[in-house]
Design a protein around this motif. Structure first.
Motif, mmCIF file in Angstrom:
data_model
loop_
_atom_site.group_PDB
_atom_site.id
_atom_site.type_symbol
_atom_site.label_atom_id
_atom_site.label_comp_id
_atom_site.label_asym_id
_atom_site.label_seq_id
_atom_site.Cartn_x
_atom_site.Cartn_y
_atom_site.Cartn_z
ATOM 1 N N GLU A 54 -74.945 -16.174 11.255
ATOM 2 C CA GLU A 54 -76.122 -16.229 10.388
ATOM 3 C C GLU A 54 -77.265 -15.440 11.011
ATOM 4 O O GLU A 54 -77.493 -15.502 12.225
ATOM 5 N N LYS A 55 -78.005 -14.702 10.203
ATOM 6 C CA LYS A 55 -79.147 -13.944 10.693
ATOM 7 C C LYS A 55 -80.401 -14.806 10.608
ATOM 8 O O LYS A 55 -80.638 -15.491 9.616
ATOM 9 N N VAL A 56 -81.195 -14.762 11.671
ATOM 10 C CA VAL A 56 -82.403 -15.587 11.740
ATOM 11 C C VAL A 56 -83.614 -14.722 12.063
ATOM 12 O O VAL A 56 -83.488 -13.619 12.587
ATOM 13 N N LYS A 57 -84.804 -15.270 11.770
ATOM 14 C CA LYS A 57 -86.053 -14.576 12.062
ATOM 15 C C LYS A 57 -86.863 -15.381 13.062
ATOM 16 O O LYS A 57 -87.099 -16.580 12.885
ATOM 17 N N GLY A 58 -87.293 -14.714 14.129
ATOM 18 C CA GLY A 58 -88.084 -15.374 15.152
ATOM 19 C C GLY A 58 -89.408 -15.884 14.618
ATOM 20 O O GLY A 58 -90.116 -15.159 13.910
ATOM 21 N N GLY A 59 -89.727 -17.124 14.930
ATOM 22 C CA GLY A 59 -90.975 -17.719 14.478
ATOM 23 C C GLY A 59 -90.927 -18.280 13.074
ATOM 24 O O GLY A 59 -91.886 -18.917 12.632
ATOM 25 N N ILE A 60 -89.805 -18.078 12.377
ATOM 26 C CA ILE A 60 -89.685 -18.512 10.975
ATOM 27 C C ILE A 60 -88.511 -19.459 10.778
ATOM 28 O O ILE A 60 -88.684 -20.575 10.272
ATOM 29 N N LYS A 97 -96.369 -9.571 11.945
ATOM 30 C CA LYS A 97 -97.077 -10.849 11.962
ATOM 31 C C LYS A 97 -96.199 -11.920 11.329
ATOM 32 O O LYS A 97 -95.674 -11.731 10.233
ATOM 33 N N ARG A 98 -96.028 -13.016 12.024
ATOM 34 C CA ARG A 98 -95.230 -14.134 11.522
ATOM 35 C C ARG A 98 -96.106 -15.381 11.445
ATOM 36 O O ARG A 98 -96.849 -15.686 12.390
ATOM 37 N N ILE A 99 -96.017 -16.095 10.341
ATOM 38 C CA ILE A 99 -96.761 -17.346 10.174
ATOM 39 C C ILE A 99 -95.777 -18.496 10.347
ATOM 40 O O ILE A 99 -94.897 -18.706 9.511
ATOM 41 N N THR A 100 -95.907 -19.218 11.436
ATOM 42 C CA THR A 100 -95.010 -20.320 11.752
ATOM 43 C C THR A 100 -95.557 -21.635 11.203
ATOM 44 O O THR A 100 -96.732 -21.953 11.397
ATOM 45 N N SER A 101 -94.698 -22.385 10.500
ATOM 46 C CA SER A 101 -95.070 -23.730 10.049
ATOM 47 C C SER A 101 -94.843 -24.691 11.215
ATOM 48 O O SER A 101 -93.698 -25.044 11.520
#
Length: 218
Positions: free
Chosen positions: A204-210, A56-60
């Motif tokens: 750089e490593k990134v997170k989907g939705g964040i 679960k990802r909470i996107t701003s």
């Protein structure tokens, strides 16, 4: 939590592995061989299910932000000619997903889907120069008043054998919501206007939705 695209594969894998172990215990006398098959079966099943995890990802939500559509590593930040939709120069940010990354694709911006197209193709390795043009892929464009039109492209790789895309032309989508899935791979390219302020660097490593990979306003 697992993605819905994985339930069929996970169930089928479990049935096959259980059947293999039942047969091995019936036909093989050596305990260490039976135990080895059991261990390998467990490892294989764990590898399969980790492909389909869906945390679960909470996107701003922010129309000025372009967020990462997938988990992975930034492998390209460059100006290219985007010839399918825009037919002009765009800033391309490419994110590569390794086998251990979450493979859910999320909408990098919210707005209205103005274009969505599937292209059958090859399964070249994701870093091949022609993979973005020759591999199986889907192209989606989402438009809002601040970011304008943002194009993202799911690209299959050597392991990915099916791309799932939920975006439909005319649909209103929410930033960070589920837009598809690439089974067992591979890469997503995001195309932005030239001059867009980029917030990430190569490798750089990134997170989907964040992770905010760029700002819509320079």
């Amino acid at each position: 939590m697992f993605h819905k695209e994985g339930y069929k594969i996970m169930t089928l894998t479990a049935i096959i592995l259980i059947a293999i172990n039942i047969v091995s215990y019936s036909l093989i006398n050596l305990y260490w061989i039976k135990f080895g098959i059991l261990v390998l079966s467990i490892i294989l099943f764990l590898l399969i299910i980790q492909f389909f995890r869906n945390p679960k990802r909470i996107t701003s939500h922010n129309d000025e932000h372009i967020i990462a559509p997938v988990d992975g590593k930034v492998v390209a930040i460059e100006e290219v000619f985007e010839k399918e939709y825009f037919k002009d120069k765009r800033l391309q940010i490419s994110i590569f997903m390794s086998p251990i990354n979450v493979h859910v694709t999320r909408h990098p911006v919210g707005g209205k889907v103005t274009y969505s197209k599937y292209h059958p193709g090859k399964f070249l390795v994701a870093w091949h120069p022609k993979s973005s043009e020759e591999n199986e892929r889907t192209t989606v464009v989402v438009k809002n008043e601040v970011a304008g039109e943002v194009l993202y492209r799911q690209i299959a790789g050597a392991m990915a054998k099916r791309i799932v895309n939920y975006a439909e032309v005319g649909a209103e989508v929410i930033q960070g919501s589920d837009s598809g899935f690439i089974k067992f791979g591979s890469r997503v390219d995001v195309f932005l206007p030239i001059g867009t302020k980029v917030n990430v660097e190569l490798n750089e490593k990134v997170k989907g939705g964040i992770s905010v990979i760029a700002n819509a306003t320079a």
